[in-house]
Design a protein around this motif. Structure first.
Motif, PDB file in Angstrom:
ATOM      1  N   MET A 157       0.841  -1.189   0.000  1.00  0.00           N
ATOM      2  CA  MET A 157       0.000   0.000   0.000  1.00  0.00           C
ATOM      3  C   MET A 157       0.875   1.238   0.000  1.00  0.00           C
ATOM      4  SD  MET A 157      -2.762   1.205   2.818  1.00  0.00           S
ATOM      5  CE  MET A 157      -2.584   2.934   3.200  1.00  0.00           C
ATOM      6  N   LEU A 158       0.431   2.258  -0.694  1.00  0.00           N
ATOM      7  CA  LEU A 158       1.197   3.489  -0.832  1.00  0.00           C
ATOM      8  C   LEU A 158       0.446   4.643  -0.179  1.00  0.00           C
ATOM      9  CD1 LEU A 158       3.566   5.101  -2.127  1.00  0.00           C
ATOM     10  CD2 LEU A 158       2.105   5.371  -4.151  1.00  0.00           C
ATOM     11  N   THR A 159       1.142   5.377   0.692  1.00  0.00           N
ATOM     12  CA  THR A 159       0.580   6.603   1.235  1.00  0.00           C
ATOM     13  C   THR A 159       1.274   7.803   0.597  1.00  0.00           C
ATOM     14  OG1 THR A 159       0.334   7.998   3.197  1.00  0.00           O
ATOM     15  CG2 THR A 159       2.112   6.384   3.248  1.00  0.00           C
ATOM     16  N   ILE A 160       0.487   8.773   0.193  1.00  0.00           N
ATOM     17  CA  ILE A 160       0.980  10.037  -0.370  1.00  0.00           C
ATOM     18  C   ILE A 160       0.546  11.120   0.608  1.00  0.00           C
ATOM     19  CG2 ILE A 160       0.950  11.595  -2.355  1.00  0.00           C
ATOM     20  CD1 ILE A 160       0.009   9.236  -4.078  1.00  0.00           C
ATOM     21  N   ALA A 161       1.473  11.630   1.411  1.00  0.00           N
ATOM     22  CA  ALA A 161       1.081  12.521   2.497  1.00  0.00           C
ATOM     23  C   ALA A 161       2.281  13.265   3.038  1.00  0.00           C
ATOM     24  CB  ALA A 161       0.398  11.717   3.615  1.00  0.00           C
TER      25      ALA A 161
ATOM     26  N   GLY B  85       3.897  -1.130   3.906  1.00  0.00           N
ATOM     27  CA  GLY B  85       3.699   0.278   3.631  1.00  0.00           C
ATOM     28  C   GLY B  85       4.823   0.908   2.824  1.00  0.00           C
ATOM     29  N   MET B  86       4.433   1.746   1.861  1.00  0.00           N
ATOM     30  CA  MET B  86       5.378   2.534   1.056  1.00  0.00           C
ATOM     31  C   MET B  86       4.903   3.984   1.088  1.00  0.00           C
ATOM     32  SD  MET B  86       5.584  -0.188  -2.120  1.00  0.00           S
ATOM     33  CE  MET B  86       3.813  -0.072  -2.388  1.00  0.00           C
ATOM     34  N   SER B  87       5.798   4.933   0.788  1.00  0.00           N
ATOM     35  CA  SER B  87       5.410   6.325   0.974  1.00  0.00           C
ATOM     36  C   SER B  87       5.925   7.251  -0.109  1.00  0.00           C
ATOM     37  CB  SER B  87       5.910   6.828   2.338  1.00  0.00           C
ATOM     38  OG  SER B  87       7.321   6.789   2.401  1.00  0.00           O
ATOM     39  N   VAL B  88       5.129   8.277  -0.357  1.00  0.00           N
ATOM     40  CA  VAL B  88       5.519   9.444  -1.149  1.00  0.00           C
ATOM     41  C   VAL B  88       5.321  10.650  -0.232  1.00  0.00           C
ATOM     42  CG1 VAL B  88       4.914  10.938  -3.078  1.00  0.00           C
ATOM     43  CG2 VAL B  88       4.916   8.447  -3.380  1.00  0.00           C
ATOM     44  N   VAL B  89       6.410  11.294   0.155  1.00  0.00           N
ATOM     45  CA  VAL B  89       6.343  12.437   1.060  1.00  0.00           C
ATOM     46  C   VAL B  89       6.049  13.698   0.258  1.00  0.00           C
ATOM     47  CG1 VAL B  89       7.582  13.810   2.770  1.00  0.00           C
ATOM     48  CG2 VAL B  89       7.952  11.343   2.652  1.00  0.00           C
ATOM     49  N   THR B  90       4.996  14.416   0.634  1.00  0.00           N
ATOM     50  CA  THR B  90       4.619  15.640  -0.076  1.00  0.00           C
ATOM     51  C   THR B  90       5.094  16.900   0.635  1.00  0.00           C
ATOM     52  OG1 THR B  90       2.497  15.719   1.097  1.00  0.00           O
ATOM     53  CG2 THR B  90       2.553  14.543  -1.022  1.00  0.00           C
ATOM     54  N   ALA B  91       5.302  16.791   1.944  1.00  0.00           N
ATOM     55  CA  ALA B  91       5.720  17.960   2.725  1.00  0.00           C
ATOM     56  C   ALA B  91       6.396  17.494   4.001  1.00  0.00           C
ATOM     57  CB  ALA B  91       4.513  18.837   3.072  1.00  0.00           C
TER      58      ALA B  91
ATOM     59  N   ASP C 266       6.554   1.910 -10.574  1.00  0.00           N
ATOM     60  CA  ASP C 266       7.164   1.249 -11.729  1.00  0.00           C
ATOM     61  C   ASP C 266       7.893  -0.033 -11.357  1.00  0.00           C
ATOM     62  OD1 ASP C 266       6.199   3.383 -13.126  1.00  0.00           O
ATOM     63  OD2 ASP C 266       8.140   4.344 -13.478  1.00  0.00           O
ATOM     64  N   ASP C 267       8.390  -0.121 -10.129  1.00  0.00           N
ATOM     65  CA  ASP C 267       9.136  -1.308  -9.702  1.00  0.00           C
ATOM     66  C   ASP C 267       8.280  -2.275  -8.887  1.00  0.00           C
ATOM     67  OD1 ASP C 267      11.289  -3.074  -9.023  1.00  0.00           O
ATOM     68  OD2 ASP C 267      11.468  -2.032  -7.112  1.00  0.00           O
ATOM     69  N   ILE C 268       7.624  -1.773  -7.852  1.00  0.00           N
ATOM     70  CA  ILE C 268       6.931  -2.632  -6.891  1.00  0.00           C
ATOM     71  C   ILE C 268       5.447  -2.792  -7.220  1.00  0.00           C
ATOM     72  CG2 ILE C 268       6.387  -2.941  -4.438  1.00  0.00           C
ATOM     73  CD1 ILE C 268       8.884  -1.190  -3.846  1.00  0.00           C
ATOM     74  N   GLY C 269       4.820  -1.703  -7.632  1.00  0.00           N
ATOM     75  CA  GLY C 269       3.375  -1.728  -7.849  1.00  0.00           C
ATOM     76  C   GLY C 269       2.629  -1.451  -6.552  1.00  0.00           C
ATOM     77  N   VAL C 270       1.342  -1.215  -6.663  1.00  0.00           N
ATOM     78  CA  VAL C 270       0.531  -0.903  -5.478  1.00  0.00           C
ATOM     79  C   VAL C 270      -0.813  -1.628  -5.552  1.00  0.00           C
ATOM     80  CG1 VAL C 270       1.561   1.350  -5.025  1.00  0.00           C
ATOM     81  CG2 VAL C 270      -0.379   1.197  -6.574  1.00  0.00           C
ATOM     82  N   ASP C 271      -1.332  -2.003  -4.382  1.00  0.00           N
ATOM     83  CA  ASP C 271      -2.655  -2.615  -4.277  1.00  0.00           C
ATOM     84  C   ASP C 271      -3.707  -1.633  -3.768  1.00  0.00           C
ATOM     85  OD1 ASP C 271      -1.955  -5.282  -5.130  1.00  0.00           O
ATOM     86  OD2 ASP C 271      -0.892  -5.486  -3.229  1.00  0.00           O
TER      87      ASP C 271
ATOM     88  N   THR D  25      -6.098  10.790  14.241  1.00  0.00           N
ATOM     89  CA  THR D  25      -7.283   9.948  14.027  1.00  0.00           C
ATOM     90  C   THR D  25      -7.675   9.869  12.555  1.00  0.00           C
ATOM     91  OG1 THR D  25      -8.096  10.597  16.212  1.00  0.00           O
ATOM     92  CG2 THR D  25      -9.670   9.574  14.721  1.00  0.00           C
ATOM     93  N   GLY D  26      -7.737  11.009  11.864  1.00  0.00           N
ATOM     94  CA  GLY D  26      -8.172  11.021  10.463  1.00  0.00           C
ATOM     95  C   GLY D  26      -7.221  10.275   9.547  1.00  0.00           C
ATOM     96  N   CYS D  27      -5.924  10.519   9.725  1.00  0.00           N
ATOM     97  CA  CYS D  27      -4.916   9.811   8.924  1.00  0.00           C
ATOM     98  C   CYS D  27      -5.000   8.310   9.165  1.00  0.00           C
ATOM     99  CB  CYS D  27      -3.509  10.290   9.285  1.00  0.00           C
ATOM    100  SG  CYS D  27      -3.226  12.055   9.091  1.00  0.00           S
ATOM    101  N   THR D  28      -5.162   7.949  10.427  1.00  0.00           N
ATOM    102  CA  THR D  28      -5.201   6.534  10.803  1.00  0.00           C
ATOM    103  C   THR D  28      -6.411   5.841  10.204  1.00  0.00           C
ATOM    104  OG1 THR D  28      -4.024   7.037  12.855  1.00  0.00           O
ATOM    105  CG2 THR D  28      -5.261   4.970  12.784  1.00  0.00           C
ATOM    106  N   LEU D  29      -7.575   6.485  10.253  1.00  0.00           N
ATOM    107  CA  LEU D  29      -8.774   5.875   9.683  1.00  0.00           C
ATOM    108  C   LEU D  29      -8.633   5.678   8.181  1.00  0.00           C
ATOM    109  CD1 LEU D  29     -11.688   4.855   9.979  1.00  0.00           C
ATOM    110  CD2 LEU D  29     -12.450   7.216   9.609  1.00  0.00           C
ATOM    111  N   ALA D  30      -8.172   6.695   7.468  1.00  0.00           N
ATOM    112  CA  ALA D  30      -8.029   6.591   6.017  1.00  0.00           C
ATOM    113  C   ALA D  30      -7.033   5.488   5.649  1.00  0.00           C
ATOM    114  CB  ALA D  30      -7.581   7.928   5.428  1.00  0.00           C
ATOM    115  N   SER D  31      -5.934   5.392   6.399  1.00  0.00           N
ATOM    116  CA  SER D  31      -4.941   4.355   6.126  1.00  0.00           C
ATOM    117  C   SER D  31      -5.479   2.967   6.441  1.00  0.00           C
ATOM    118  CB  SER D  31      -3.677   4.604   6.940  1.00  0.00           C
ATOM    119  OG  SER D  31      -3.018   5.756   6.472  1.00  0.00           O
ATOM    120  N   ALA D  32      -6.274   2.865   7.503  1.00  0.00           N
ATOM    121  CA  ALA D  32      -6.869   1.570   7.844  1.00  0.00           C
ATOM    122  C   ALA D  32      -7.850   1.131   6.763  1.00  0.00           C
ATOM    123  CB  ALA D  32      -7.556   1.662   9.201  1.00  0.00           C
TER     124      ALA D  32
END
Length: 258
Positions: free
Chosen positions: A1-5, A29-35, A64-69, A206-213
């Motif tokens: 799973m990828l988080t962009i945050a 978990g994989m990540s794209v840091v925006t800030a 491109d390498d791992i992919g995301v679900d 709480t909001g981040c956690t719910l969306a990620s769950a």
């Protein structure tokens, strides 16, 4: 799973909360840091946005390498980054679920989304969302509807659905009631989720956690209503285990089930 945050240096919300949630729910978990934020239990003391090309490079490296679900989108900050993330998501297979948490204000009231980004989010990002998860302040910012009861939640959800997401979850945590009620709908179908309020002020993330769950359960193949139901159970227990950290509002307990 990828988080962009965005990154929360205090570890309670943002990328850090997302990765803890994924680990607790058995998802890589994989990540794209925006800030990058300078943040602690008392508030946000600084925000530095990453350039769009840095965000795109992180995204491409993972996809491109791992992919995301599944993908979870959180803090984006600027209209430019909202548009860039929408463009990047358009490269994915449409079957990949996308959870959009339209982060605009922190727990402490600090602005995290530029006012000119709201229109871009509505017209470019929400049409790619499998589910969007606004709290009451975010619902008002996106729809102009002040939500004070379940009927108003239903009206705000209908307006958001008109922007293109498949599902909308309007979170009622800020309603003045003994129970916290969230409303999930795709138009024809509606489900409400109610939980007894916990007497615990330590609810950072709480909001981040719910969306990620939700995204974690979608990555594992659950239908949207089942994913939301399971995510709500996880978050309710995480709130119950929220603990003091620093001098202000502490985080929820992401590892309560470990």
């Amino acid at each position: 799973m990828l988080t962009i945050a965005g990154s929360d240096s205090g570890g309670g919300a943002g990328i850090q909360a997302d990765l803890k949630t994924m680990l607790a729910l058995g998802v890589h978990g994989m990540s794209v840091v925006t800030a990058v934020t300078a943040q602690n239990s008392l508030g946000v003391h600084g925000v530095w946005q990453l350039p769009a090309d840095a965000v795109a490079a992180q995204f491409r490296a993972v996809v491109d390498d791992i992919g995301v679900d599944a993908v979870k989108v959180g803090m984006l900050g600027t209209a430019e980054l909202v548009a860039e993330v929408a463009r990047l998501l358009a490269r994915l297979d449409p079957a990949v679920p996308v959870v959009v948490d339209p982060v605009s204000v922190s727990k402490h009231g600090d602005a995290l989304l530029a006012s000119d980004a709201l229109g871009v989010l509505t017209t470019e990002l929400l049409p790619r969302a499998t589910i969007v998860t606004p709290n009451l302040d975010e619902a008002r910012a996106l729809t102009g509807i002040t939500v004070t009861d379940v009927d108003a939640m239903r009206a705000a959800a209908a307006k958001l659905l008109a922007s293109g997401p498949a599902w909308v979850l309007v979170k009622g945590g800020h309603l003045a009631s003994e129970q916290s009620t969230d409303l999930l709908t795709n138009g024809p179908h509606e489900v409400t989720f109610s939980a007894q309020r916990r007497d615990n002020r330590h609810t950072h993330g709480t909001g981040c956690t719910l969306a990620s769950a939700i995204a974690s359960h979608l990555a594992s193949g659950s239908p949207v209503p089942d994913a939301v139901r399971a995510a709500k159970l996880y978050v309710t227990n995480a709130i119950a285990g929220g603990f003091p950290l620093g001098s202000g509002i502490g985080p929820v307990d992401h590892g309560w089930n470990l």
